[in-house]
Scaffold this motif. Structure first.
Motif, PDB file in Angstrom:
ATOM      1  N   HIS A 158      28.713  67.512 -11.491  1.00  0.00           N
ATOM      2  CA  HIS A 158      28.105  68.558 -12.265  1.00  0.00           C
ATOM      3  C   HIS A 158      28.793  69.778 -11.227  1.00  0.00           C
ATOM      4  O   HIS A 158      29.307  69.456 -10.391  1.00  0.00           O
ATOM      5  CB  HIS A 158      26.435  68.627 -11.840  1.00  0.00           C
ATOM      6  CG  HIS A 158      25.984  68.393 -10.415  1.00  0.00           C
ATOM      7  ND1 HIS A 158      25.704  67.162  -9.778  1.00  0.00           N
ATOM      8  CD2 HIS A 158      26.052  69.487  -9.604  1.00  0.00           C
ATOM      9  CE1 HIS A 158      25.329  67.566  -8.582  1.00  0.00           C
ATOM     10  NE2 HIS A 158      25.631  68.929  -8.206  1.00  0.00           N
TER      11      HIS A 158
ATOM     12  N   TYR B  77      28.509  73.168  -9.249  1.00  0.00           N
ATOM     13  CA  TYR B  77      27.529  73.376  -7.930  1.00  0.00           C
ATOM     14  C   TYR B  77      27.660  74.956  -7.542  1.00  0.00           C
ATOM     15  O   TYR B  77      29.035  75.360  -7.448  1.00  0.00           O
ATOM     16  CB  TYR B  77      27.956  72.607  -6.657  1.00  0.00           C
ATOM     17  CG  TYR B  77      27.573  72.838  -5.466  1.00  0.00           C
ATOM     18  CD1 TYR B  77      26.196  72.763  -5.184  1.00  0.00           C
ATOM     19  CD2 TYR B  77      28.515  73.472  -4.610  1.00  0.00           C
ATOM     20  CE1 TYR B  77      25.732  73.506  -3.839  1.00  0.00           C
ATOM     21  CE2 TYR B  77      28.037  73.996  -3.348  1.00  0.00           C
ATOM     22  CZ  TYR B  77      26.658  73.670  -2.741  1.00  0.00           C
ATOM     23  OH  TYR B  77      26.381  74.452  -1.653  1.00  0.00           O
ATOM     24  N   HIS B  78      26.883  75.671  -7.158  1.00  0.00           N
ATOM     25  CA  HIS B  78      26.767  77.034  -6.700  1.00  0.00           C
ATOM     26  C   HIS B  78      25.926  77.157  -5.465  1.00  0.00           C
ATOM     27  O   HIS B  78      24.484  76.595  -5.726  1.00  0.00           O
ATOM     28  CB  HIS B  78      26.516  77.978  -7.742  1.00  0.00           C
ATOM     29  CG  HIS B  78      26.877  79.319  -7.375  1.00  0.00           C
ATOM     30  ND1 HIS B  78      25.949  80.283  -6.793  1.00  0.00           N
ATOM     31  CD2 HIS B  78      27.962  80.030  -7.717  1.00  0.00           C
ATOM     32  CE1 HIS B  78      26.719  81.440  -6.403  1.00  0.00           C
ATOM     33  NE2 HIS B  78      27.954  81.320  -7.084  1.00  0.00           N
ATOM     34  N   SER B  79      26.133  77.651  -4.816  1.00  0.00           N
ATOM     35  CA  SER B  79      25.273  77.785  -3.274  1.00  0.00           C
ATOM     36  C   SER B  79      24.328  78.963  -3.603  1.00  0.00           C
ATOM     37  O   SER B  79      23.480  79.087  -2.616  1.00  0.00           O
ATOM     38  CB  SER B  79      26.015  77.780  -2.057  1.00  0.00           C
ATOM     39  OG  SER B  79      26.893  78.845  -2.061  1.00  0.00           O
TER      40      SER B  79
ATOM     41  N   SER C  22      30.697  68.979  -7.910  1.00  0.00           N
ATOM     42  CA  SER C  22      30.222  67.970  -7.143  1.00  0.00           C
ATOM     43  C   SER C  22      30.998  66.605  -6.709  1.00  0.00           C
ATOM     44  O   SER C  22      30.779  65.932  -5.882  1.00  0.00           O
ATOM     45  CB  SER C  22      28.928  67.574  -7.372  1.00  0.00           C
ATOM     46  OG  SER C  22      29.252  66.650  -8.869  1.00  0.00           O
TER      47      SER C  22
ATOM     48  N   SER D 229      23.735  72.648 -10.465  1.00  0.00           N
ATOM     49  CA  SER D 229      22.739  72.702  -9.624  1.00  0.00           C
ATOM     50  C   SER D 229      22.911  73.739  -8.353  1.00  0.00           C
ATOM     51  O   SER D 229      24.264  73.891  -8.149  1.00  0.00           O
ATOM     52  CB  SER D 229      22.533  71.341  -9.086  1.00  0.00           C
ATOM     53  OG  SER D 229      21.646  71.080  -8.186  1.00  0.00           O
ATOM     54  N   ASP D 230      22.124  74.119  -7.582  1.00  0.00           N
ATOM     55  CA  ASP D 230      22.453  74.759  -6.177  1.00  0.00           C
ATOM     56  C   ASP D 230      22.494  73.681  -4.929  1.00  0.00           C
ATOM     57  O   ASP D 230      22.517  73.644  -3.910  1.00  0.00           O
ATOM     58  CB  ASP D 230      21.219  75.761  -5.854  1.00  0.00           C
ATOM     59  CG  ASP D 230      19.909  75.236  -6.265  1.00  0.00           C
ATOM     60  OD1 ASP D 230      19.791  73.978  -6.269  1.00  0.00           O
ATOM     61  OD2 ASP D 230      18.938  75.895  -6.094  1.00  0.00           O
ATOM     62  N   ARG D 231      22.402  72.281  -5.626  1.00  0.00           N
ATOM     63  CA  ARG D 231      22.399  71.283  -4.499  1.00  0.00           C
ATOM     64  C   ARG D 231      23.630  70.483  -4.795  1.00  0.00           C
ATOM     65  O   ARG D 231      23.781  69.939  -5.983  1.00  0.00           O
ATOM     66  CB  ARG D 231      21.321  70.335  -4.323  1.00  0.00           C
ATOM     67  CG  ARG D 231      19.953  71.116  -3.841  1.00  0.00           C
ATOM     68  CD  ARG D 231      18.773  70.308  -3.735  1.00  0.00           C
ATOM     69  NE  ARG D 231      18.260  70.236  -5.108  1.00  0.00           N
ATOM     70  CZ  ARG D 231      17.721  68.839  -5.387  1.00  0.00           C
ATOM     71  NH1 ARG D 231      17.773  67.795  -4.748  1.00  0.00           N
ATOM     72  NH2 ARG D 231      17.255  68.673  -6.608  1.00  0.00           N
ATOM     73  N   LEU D 232      24.306  69.961  -3.791  1.00  0.00           N
ATOM     74  CA  LEU D 232      25.686  69.312  -4.102  1.00  0.00           C
ATOM     75  C   LEU D 232      25.394  67.766  -4.497  1.00  0.00           C
ATOM     76  O   LEU D 232      26.113  67.203  -5.467  1.00  0.00           O
ATOM     77  CB  LEU D 232      26.552  69.001  -2.888  1.00  0.00           C
ATOM     78  CG  LEU D 232      28.131  68.827  -2.903  1.00  0.00           C
ATOM     79  CD1 LEU D 232      28.609  69.962  -3.877  1.00  0.00           C
ATOM     80  CD2 LEU D 232      28.722  68.917  -1.587  1.00  0.00           C
TER      81      LEU D 232
ATOM     82  N   ASP E   9      22.526  66.780  -6.183  1.00  0.00           N
ATOM     83  CA  ASP E   9      21.459  66.734  -7.049  1.00  0.00           C
ATOM     84  C   ASP E   9      22.022  65.524  -8.086  1.00  0.00           C
ATOM     85  O   ASP E   9      22.771  65.660  -8.752  1.00  0.00           O
ATOM     86  CB  ASP E   9      21.277  68.011  -7.723  1.00  0.00           C
ATOM     87  CG  ASP E   9      20.054  68.149  -8.485  1.00  0.00           C
ATOM     88  OD1 ASP E   9      19.345  67.223  -8.554  1.00  0.00           O
ATOM     89  OD2 ASP E   9      19.715  69.398  -8.612  1.00  0.00           O
TER      90      ASP E   9
ATOM     91  N   PRO F 282      20.566  67.685 -12.340  1.00  0.00           N
ATOM     92  CA  PRO F 282      20.554  68.824 -12.067  1.00  0.00           C
ATOM     93  C   PRO F 282      19.599  69.727 -13.262  1.00  0.00           C
ATOM     94  O   PRO F 282      19.594  69.568 -14.546  1.00  0.00           O
ATOM     95  CB  PRO F 282      22.010  69.482 -12.594  1.00  0.00           C
ATOM     96  CG  PRO F 282      22.726  68.226 -12.266  1.00  0.00           C
ATOM     97  CD  PRO F 282      21.873  66.993 -12.479  1.00  0.00           C
TER      98      PRO F 282
END
Length: 700
Positions: free
Chosen positions: A594, A596-598, A619, A662-665, A667, A670
């Motif tokens: 997916h 990913y953005h922090s 990811s 997702s904001d989690r690597l 995840d 998502p």
């Protein structure tokens, strides 16, 4: 549980007496729709003609009859390079057989790569000069709708950053003056953004270079396009052989003046195909020898095709079929978006079994009597199935439709199911059953009002600057386009200024593109096919598909560019690639990944606005890919709905550029969806109408 099977009747098209004044080659006759199309194009009161004849009934001849019988200068647009190449051969064949007497018609094919090569070999100064050269020296010019759009969006002009330089009419007016008929083939494959852009171009031509005609060839004409034409006051005629009863499905001894255009076909629907890529792939693997190879052994001299949705599936199947077929002297070839141009041009002619994707399902005429195919929607089914049965002299015609089990249930098992196992049907009844039982695909009907009018407003602005040449064009164009698209040009000006004030010029640029920009396109060196010429190994392909289906290695840009130059290539098309990769193989199992953005994705999603976003990563895969992605500002739209739910709820097309975010690597589920480029504008439009809210400065 046995598979379902039906038989499709042959199709016969009505022929008519040769129209007065028309000279045909010996022993030729015209189908009703061909004569009716010619009649419509000879009527100066008609602006636009739609020919809806069945696949295989000679729509191409209908299109080029004015050129062959009256030397009408023609500019034709084809959505794929493969179809344009196929049609170039067809037009040359018409020319040889008709032998137009007034003068020798010069036929030329043009796409982006050919244009760059032409500039290099002729030492011309620009794309503008090359386009003018080809138009002036070609009575029949075959190109794509992208180039046609960019000509009429003033992209090839020489101007400085302040917009000073060439007048807007320097290119489009000179080219449009040179042609009297504009052909759009297989236009039904396009959606509302492309329809909007073509309406803009037609209205621009109408009010600056009047008297031109436009012909759309499609077995399934687009209702949205017809609505726009009516609202803009353009006069059109639909040539519909079905309504005219110009098709029969059986002949008796008294039947005359009918030509067979399709052979009877045995069509099998395998059961238990799940709605995923792997299920069709597995069926083909399991039946490669017992069903597919056996057919070729039972019916020597057969020719076949397998048309799939996934390039990766084709690539993985090629070596397996070569191992089965080539020991028997049968050639297996491929034709996909990753196939080199040399191989593409030879594969259709030389293959006993051709494996391909959408590059061969759009209009290409090849001689086969065996077909295995997937279909993403009803139009896609009818298009791909239409490749079969077009040529006689085979003993039998056999097809396998790899449809998801829920479609099979709707066709054969549920209440009021339209098909019965073992029965025989005509093409019209069958095609309607397919349309009725497939899920509808979103046609993005609201897009022209929300985003399409931006390009219209840019055209209007250019016409205001051309009042010296066309005193009434701006006002007339503005009136027509506002009625057609139901927009306000003044409000669109405000929309553009608002985007620009927020530093979102990229969003405006995206709205003006034809098929959208190539934000995620990577330059690749394909090391998987050692039989390709070196120059054919340098390609572009989108990052999400690469990550999902392929293995690759990182390449530095200077290394890639240098190798491409050594292979004799112009490297302009690779300069703006996201990154540079060497393609090394294909994944047996599709990669689960997916974006990913922090950052604070929740806040971005709640804004419901198209963004120019930096800081994205992926990811999985090579870190350098994420670094390249991280640094690039991408036009995108983020939804707080997960991808699967969003696709199902909105009826998104199969190749719609929407991906999990997702904001989690790490995840595994998502919760967000991100769409890019033109898909971002389309998705924003749908969700805005899905969840109506007060319009804050429109969209930005």
């Amino acid at each position: 549980m046995s598979d379902y099977s039906i038989i499709l009747k042959p199709v016969y098209s009505q022929t008519v007496l040769t129209p007065e004044g028309v000279q045909l080659p010996e022993n030729w006759s015209l189908s009703w729709h061909q004569a009716a199309t010619l009649e419509a194009l000879c009527d100066p009161s008609i602006d636009v003609v739609f020919n809806t004849a069945m696949t295989g009934d000679g729509k191409s001849l209908a299109a080029y009859l004015p050129a062959m019988t009256n030397c009408t200068s023609t500019l034709a647009m084809y959505p794929t390079n493969e179809l344009a190449r196929d049609q170039e051969k067809q037009v040359q064949s018409y020319k040889n057989q008709f032998q137009p007497t007034k003068h020798d018609l010069q036929v030329y094919r043009l796409n982006a790569a050919i244009l760059e090569d032409f500039i290099e070999t002729t030492k011309l100064s620009s794309k503008q000069a090359a386009l003018l050269n080809r138009a002036i020296n070609s009575e029949i010019l075959l190109t794509n709708p992208d180039i046609f759009h960019y000509i009429h969006d003033f992209r090839y002009l020489r101007r400085n950053k302040q917009g000073k330089g060439d007048n807007a009419n320097k290119l489009f007016a000179n080219i449009d003056n040179n042609y009297n008929l504009f052909i759009f083939d297989e236009f039904h494959i396009f959606s509302s953004p492309q329809i909007t852009n073509v309406i803009n171009a037609i209205l621009l031509i109408k009010h600056t270079v009047p008297g031109k005609q436009f012909l759309f060839l499609s077995a399934t004409p687009n209702e949205l396009l017809q609505d726009f034409l009516s609202q803009a006051g353009l006069r059109y005629r639909v040539i519909d052989p079905v309504k005219q009863n110009a098709y029969k499905f059986s002949l008796n001894e008294t039947s005359k003046s009918w030509r067979q255009i399709s052979q009877p076909i045995n069509l099998i629907f395998p059961q238990n195909i799940e709605p995923n890529i792997r299920s069709s792939y597995d069926w083909i693997l399991n039946n490669a020898e017992t069903t597919i190879l056996k057919f070729f052994q039972t019916y020597p001299g057969s020719k076949g095709a397998i048309i799939l949705n996934s390039i990766a599936a084709v690539k993985k199947l090629i070596p397996k079929f070569k191992a089965l077929f080539e020991p028997l002297g049968l050639q297996v070839r491929e034709n996909t978006g990753l196939t080199g141009e040399t191989e593409k041009s030879r594969s259709v002619i030389e293959a006993d079994l051709l494996l391909g994707t959408s590059t061969i399902d759009v209009g290409v005429d090849f001689r086969i009597n065996f077909l295995v195919f997937e279909a993403a929607d009803a139009g896609n089914f009818i298009q791909r199935f239409g490749r079969l049965g077009r040529h006689k002299d085979f003993e039998i015609y056999q097809a396998y439709a790899l449809l998801p089990n829920f479609i099979i249930e709707r066709l054969f098992e549920r209440d009021l199911h339209p098909l019965q196992d073992g029965e025989t049907y005509d093409r019209i009844t069958f095609s309607q059953a397919i349309r009725d039982r497939y899920s509808s695909i979103n046609d993005f009907r609201q897009y022209p009002q929300r985003w399409g009018g931006i390009q219209s407003t840019c055209v209007y602005s250019e016409l205001l600057r051309l009042k010296h040449y066309y005193p009434e064009a701006a006002q007339n164009f503005g009136n027509d386009v506002q009625k057609a698209l139901k927009i306000s040009v003044n409000k669109k000006y405000g929309q553009i200024k608002h985007c620009q004030s927020e530093g979102k010029q990229k969003v405006i640029d995206e709205a003006r593109n034809f098929r959208g920009s190539s934000q995620l396109d990577c330059a690749i060196y394909d090391d998987t096919n050692r039989n390709e010429p070196e120059s054919a190994r340098f390609k572009t392909y989108n990052l999400p598909s690469l990550i999902s289906n392929f293995t690759f290695e990182w390449m530095e840009k200077p290394q890639f560019i240098q190798q491409a130059k050594q292979a004799g290539l112009l490297t302009t098309r690779f300069e703006k690639a996201l990154c540079y990769l060497k393609l090394t193989g294909y994944r047996e199992i599709r990669e689960d990944w997916h974006f990913y953005h922090s950052g604070d994705i929740s806040t971005i999603a709640k804004s419901s606005k198209v963004q120019v976003l930096k800081g994205l990563q992926v990811s999985t895969g090579i870190n350098d890919v994420s670094k390249a992605l991280y640094q690039r500002g991408l036009v995108c739209y983020i939804s707080d709905c997960d991808r699967a739910t969003l696709r199902a709820k909105l009826g998104l097309p199969i190749h719609f550029q929407a991906y999990s975010l997702s904001d989690r690597l790490n995840d595994r589920k998502p919760a967000y969806t991100i769409a890019f480029g033109q898909s971002a504008l389309l998705l924003e439009t749908l969700i805005w109408h899905w969840e109506p809210r007060e319009d804050e400065g429109w969209i930005c």
